[in-house]
Design a protein around this motif. Structure first.
Motif, PDB file in Angstrom:
ATOM      1  N   ALA A   1      23.142  45.263  18.148  1.00 42.02           N
ATOM      2  CA  ALA A   1      23.945  43.969  17.644  1.00 42.02           C
ATOM      3  C   ALA A   1      25.294  44.262  17.203  1.00 42.02           C
ATOM      4  CB  ALA A   1      23.339  44.048  16.051  1.00 42.02           C
ATOM      5  N   PHE A   2      25.905  45.296  17.188  1.00 39.83           N
ATOM      6  CA  PHE A   2      27.111  45.600  16.970  1.00 39.83           C
ATOM      7  C   PHE A   2      27.876  45.168  18.288  1.00 39.83           C
ATOM      8  CE2 PHE A   2      31.471  47.764  17.386  1.00 39.83           C
ATOM      9  CZ  PHE A   2      31.905  47.549  16.176  1.00 39.83           C
ATOM     10  N   GLY A   3      27.434  45.196  19.391  1.00 40.03           N
ATOM     11  CA  GLY A   3      27.906  44.674  20.550  1.00 40.03           C
ATOM     12  C   GLY A   3      28.110  43.309  20.793  1.00 40.03           C
ATOM     13  N   ILE A   4      27.078  42.466  20.363  1.00 38.18           N
ATOM     14  CA  ILE A   4      27.170  41.065  20.023  1.00 38.18           C
ATOM     15  C   ILE A   4      28.339  40.661  19.221  1.00 38.18           C
ATOM     16  CG2 ILE A   4      25.778  39.050  19.266  1.00 38.18           C
ATOM     17  CD1 ILE A   4      23.280  40.572  20.328  1.00 38.18           C
TER      18      ILE A   4
ATOM     19  N   ALA B   1      37.427  57.184  29.632  1.00 41.30           N
ATOM     20  CA  ALA B   1      37.350  56.781  31.137  1.00 41.30           C
ATOM     21  C   ALA B   1      37.147  55.159  31.300  1.00 41.30           C
ATOM     22  CB  ALA B   1      36.658  57.603  32.119  1.00 41.30           C
ATOM     23  N   ILE B   2      36.475  54.712  30.317  1.00 41.61           N
ATOM     24  CA  ILE B   2      36.324  53.342  30.444  1.00 41.61           C
ATOM     25  C   ILE B   2      37.311  52.429  29.483  1.00 41.61           C
ATOM     26  CG2 ILE B   2      34.347  51.544  29.821  1.00 41.61           C
ATOM     27  CD1 ILE B   2      32.485  53.737  29.998  1.00 41.61           C
ATOM     28  N   THR B   3      37.683  52.844  28.497  1.00 46.92           N
ATOM     29  CA  THR B   3      38.558  52.199  27.815  1.00 46.92           C
ATOM     30  C   THR B   3      39.404  53.048  26.829  1.00 46.92           C
ATOM     31  OG1 THR B   3      39.014  50.610  25.914  1.00 46.92           O
ATOM     32  CG2 THR B   3      36.581  51.627  25.991  1.00 46.92           C
ATOM     33  N   THR B   4      40.483  52.982  26.597  1.00 46.54           N
ATOM     34  CA  THR B   4      41.387  53.921  25.536  1.00 46.54           C
ATOM     35  C   THR B   4      41.336  53.244  24.133  1.00 46.54           C
ATOM     36  OG1 THR B   4      43.451  52.667  26.321  1.00 46.54           O
ATOM     37  CG2 THR B   4      42.519  54.954  27.550  1.00 46.54           C
ATOM     38  N   SER B   5      40.739  52.184  23.931  1.00 49.53           N
ATOM     39  CA  SER B   5      40.506  51.549  22.729  1.00 49.53           C
ATOM     40  C   SER B   5      39.981  52.242  21.840  1.00 49.53           C
ATOM     41  CB  SER B   5      39.866  50.208  22.643  1.00 49.53           C
ATOM     42  OG  SER B   5      39.736  49.691  21.289  1.00 49.53           O
ATOM     43  N   THR B   6      40.609  53.013  20.785  1.00 49.13           N
ATOM     44  CA  THR B   6      39.879  54.060  19.946  1.00 49.13           C
ATOM     45  C   THR B   6      38.872  53.431  19.199  1.00 49.13           C
ATOM     46  OG1 THR B   6      41.763  53.479  18.204  1.00 49.13           O
ATOM     47  CG2 THR B   6      41.973  55.548  19.874  1.00 49.13           C
ATOM     48  N   PHE B   7      38.998  51.934  18.901  1.00 49.55           N
ATOM     49  CA  PHE B   7      37.934  51.528  18.149  1.00 49.55           C
ATOM     50  C   PHE B   7      36.480  51.524  18.950  1.00 49.55           C
ATOM     51  CE2 PHE B   7      35.730  47.622  16.224  1.00 49.55           C
ATOM     52  CZ  PHE B   7      35.608  48.215  14.763  1.00 49.55           C
ATOM     53  N   ILE B   8      36.644  50.973  20.162  1.00 50.42           N
ATOM     54  CA  ILE B   8      35.669  50.739  20.915  1.00 50.42           C
ATOM     55  C   ILE B   8      35.081  52.163  21.383  1.00 50.42           C
ATOM     56  CG2 ILE B   8      34.668  50.037  23.213  1.00 50.42           C
ATOM     57  CD1 ILE B   8      36.518  47.905  23.126  1.00 50.42           C
TER      58      ILE B   8
ATOM     59  N   ALA C   1      32.978  46.768  27.731  1.00 52.00           N
ATOM     60  CA  ALA C   1      33.382  48.298  27.284  1.00 52.00           C
ATOM     61  C   ALA C   1      32.744  48.728  26.454  1.00 52.00           C
ATOM     62  CB  ALA C   1      34.799  48.110  27.310  1.00 52.00           C
ATOM     63  N   TYR C   2      32.314  48.194  25.154  1.00 55.56           N
ATOM     64  CA  TYR C   2      31.473  49.001  24.418  1.00 55.56           C
ATOM     65  C   TYR C   2      30.227  49.079  24.895  1.00 55.56           C
ATOM     66  CZ  TYR C   2      28.249  49.247  20.611  1.00 55.56           C
ATOM     67  OH  TYR C   2      27.086  49.805  19.656  1.00 55.56           O
ATOM     68  N   TYR C   3      29.543  48.386  25.572  1.00 59.06           N
ATOM     69  CA  TYR C   3      28.027  48.563  26.111  1.00 59.06           C
ATOM     70  C   TYR C   3      28.088  49.516  27.077  1.00 59.06           C
ATOM     71  CZ  TYR C   3      25.886  44.462  23.694  1.00 59.06           C
ATOM     72  OH  TYR C   3      25.424  43.829  22.497  1.00 59.06           O
ATOM     73  N   ALA C   4      29.202  49.773  28.097  1.00 65.09           N
ATOM     74  CA  ALA C   4      29.128  50.619  28.949  1.00 65.09           C
ATOM     75  C   ALA C   4      29.304  52.010  28.149  1.00 65.09           C
ATOM     76  CB  ALA C   4      30.545  50.388  30.018  1.00 65.09           C
ATOM     77  N   GLY C   5      30.078  51.958  27.199  1.00 61.62           N
ATOM     78  CA  GLY C   5      30.477  53.622  26.447  1.00 61.62           C
ATOM     79  C   GLY C   5      29.283  53.741  25.932  1.00 61.62           C
ATOM     80  N   TYR C   6      28.459  52.758  25.221  1.00 58.85           N
ATOM     81  CA  TYR C   6      27.347  53.057  24.503  1.00 58.85           C
ATOM     82  C   TYR C   6      26.217  53.599  25.204  1.00 58.85           C
ATOM     83  CZ  TYR C   6      23.223  52.179  21.704  1.00 58.85           C
ATOM     84  OH  TYR C   6      21.933  52.210  20.754  1.00 58.85           O
TER      85      TYR C   6
ATOM     86  N   TRP D   1      35.108  55.027  19.703  1.00 56.25           N
ATOM     87  CA  TRP D   1      34.468  55.505  18.441  1.00 56.25           C
ATOM     88  C   TRP D   1      33.093  54.578  17.935  1.00 56.25           C
ATOM     89  CZ3 TRP D   1      33.312  58.790  15.155  1.00 56.25           C
ATOM     90  CH2 TRP D   1      32.809  58.593  13.691  1.00 56.25           C
ATOM     91  N   THR D   2      33.082  53.281  18.060  1.00 54.14           N
ATOM     92  CA  THR D   2      32.048  52.905  17.878  1.00 54.14           C
ATOM     93  C   THR D   2      30.788  52.892  18.744  1.00 54.14           C
ATOM     94  OG1 THR D   2      32.630  50.687  18.853  1.00 54.14           O
ATOM     95  CG2 THR D   2      33.028  51.005  16.314  1.00 54.14           C
ATOM     96  N   ALA D   3      31.244  53.057  19.868  1.00 55.38           N
ATOM     97  CA  ALA D   3      30.226  53.494  20.957  1.00 55.38           C
ATOM     98  C   ALA D   3      29.546  54.918  20.840  1.00 55.38           C
ATOM     99  CB  ALA D   3      30.862  53.367  22.414  1.00 55.38           C
ATOM    100  N   ASN D   4      30.531  55.882  20.448  1.00 53.33           N
ATOM    101  CA  ASN D   4      30.033  57.107  20.086  1.00 53.33           C
ATOM    102  C   ASN D   4      29.270  57.203  18.798  1.00 53.33           C
ATOM    103  OD1 ASN D   4      31.096  59.758  21.414  1.00 53.33           O
ATOM    104  ND2 ASN D   4      32.428  58.125  22.021  1.00 53.33           N
ATOM    105  N   ALA D   5      29.733  56.425  17.788  1.00 55.15           N
ATOM    106  CA  ALA D   5      28.997  56.567  16.423  1.00 55.15           C
ATOM    107  C   ALA D   5      27.419  55.955  16.709  1.00 55.15           C
ATOM    108  CB  ALA D   5      29.651  55.726  15.398  1.00 55.15           C
ATOM    109  N   PHE D   6      27.409  54.550  17.332  1.00 53.55           N
ATOM    110  CA  PHE D   6      25.987  54.284  17.176  1.00 53.55           C
ATOM    111  C   PHE D   6      25.220  54.662  18.063  1.00 53.55           C
ATOM    112  CE2 PHE D   6      28.275  50.329  15.582  1.00 53.55           C
ATOM    113  CZ  PHE D   6      27.466  50.049  14.547  1.00 53.55           C
ATOM    114  N   ALA D   7      25.640  55.409  19.231  1.00 54.25           N
ATOM    115  CA  ALA D   7      24.773  56.321  19.925  1.00 54.25           C
ATOM    116  C   ALA D   7      24.338  57.743  19.071  1.00 54.25           C
ATOM    117  CB  ALA D   7      25.553  56.700  21.202  1.00 54.25           C
TER     118      ALA D   7
END
Length: 312
Positions: A50-53, A217-224, A66-71, A226-232
């Motif tokens: 849902a956060f990706g949406i 390696a996918i993105t250097t956006s700290t927000f993306i 980028a978020y879904y790839a990291g997630y 962080w959110t990918a790491n946090a939700f996983a």
């Protein structure tokens, strides 16, 4: 990608609220059964998707991709965490009723470690171009190690951090209910449950370096990142109770994870060459296909295996 301060504040508040709800519902330290773990896993996965949406609606296709790839990478690497957690719990004979508490505070620590690594790693990549080659080579080496040295035995009692804690903090080699600290002969000491928590944190610290580097390696956006790491990571506890009894069915998954780590390393190195960054759809495609092949291979190779009771 520019993210306003209120978005960080809202995200932090949301994560804190979810953790508080989880802690409140498990305050009685009951044994987590498969059904309950499956429901919570579905809740955490739904929250992550849902956060990706929401990110797609707010920032567009590229940010959401980028978020879904990291997630997906983080979620896949979480399975390897489960293997190690199961080993630690088995080695220290942790009662099933207290495993959730250890994992809960372990996740809180994991989130803290990852937040620090994300900002440091992103700053290094932005400031020094050669950092991409160092991180990339590290990921390729990690992938090789995971593929060919995955079966090496892990000895939690030999962990440097665990030994240091035992040396610095008086420790009683027994469990005292759910307590991390207690009093023995009038002296305040750490319990064996606290040692287990440190062992979990110390092992996750190593995983955090790999996983954060893979998403950077996918993105250097700290927000993306962080959110990918946090939700996983938030779903790691329920994932453990879902998979702990089925781990021997995933005998080939580490090959897929090794490929993903090596792919992330090569992608990071290529980003500082004339080739440039690989498109997000290509990255997502590689991740999905690799995970599907490794999981399918595992299930076929172990189709005659019987599930093992996670509490044994």
């Amino acid at each position: 990608m520019s993210v306003p301060w209120w978005a960080w504040l809202a995200l932090t508040a949301g994560i804190a609220l979810m953790l508080a709800v989880d802690l409140f519902l498990h305050r009685d330290n009951h044994v987590i059964e498969f059904r309950e773990a499956a429901v919570w896993s579905a809740v955490w996965v739904a929250a992550g998707l849902a956060f990706g949406i929401l990110l797609w609606w707010w920032q567009g296709d590229e940010a959401a991709g980028a978020y879904y790839a990291g997630y997906l990478i983080e979620k896949a690497l979480s399975v390897d965490n489960v293997f190690v957690f199961a080993l630690v719990f088995t080695y220290f004979a942790v009662p099933a009723a207290y495993q959730h508490k250890v994992l809960f505070w372990g996740v809180v620590g994991a989130l803290g470690f990852r937040l620090v690594f994300i900002f440091v790693g992103a700053e290094l990549l932005e400031t020094f171009f050669w950092t991409a080659y160092v991180f990339g080579a590290f990921l390729v080496w990690t992938g090789w190690k995971m593929a060919f040295r995955h079966d090496e035995e892990v000895h939690p009692e030999r962990n440097l951090v665990v030994r240091l804690v035992r040396r610095l903090i008086p420790t009683d080699p027994r469990y005292h209910g759910e307590r991390f600290f207690t009093r023995v002969d009038g002296r305040r000491v750490a319990t064996l449950l606290f040692v287990v928590l440190i062992a979990v944190e110390a092992t996750d610290l190593i995983f955090a370096i790999d996983s954060v580097a893979a998403v950077l390696a996918i993105t250097t956006s700290t927000f993306i990142v962080w959110t990918a790491n946090a939700f996983a990571v938030l779903g790691l506890r329920s994932l453990y109770f879902c998979l702990a009894g089925l781990l021997r069915r995933f005998t080939k998954l580490h090959y897929g994870l090794a490929v993903l780590l090596a792919f992330a390393g090569v992608k990071l190195i290529l980003s500082e060459t004339p080739v440039g960054k690989l498109p997000i759809p290509v990255t997502l495609g590689v991740i999905v296909v690799t995970l599907a092949v490794s999981i399918g291979w595992s299930l076929v190779a172990t189709r005659d295996a019987r599930p093992v009771d996670a509490d044994r």
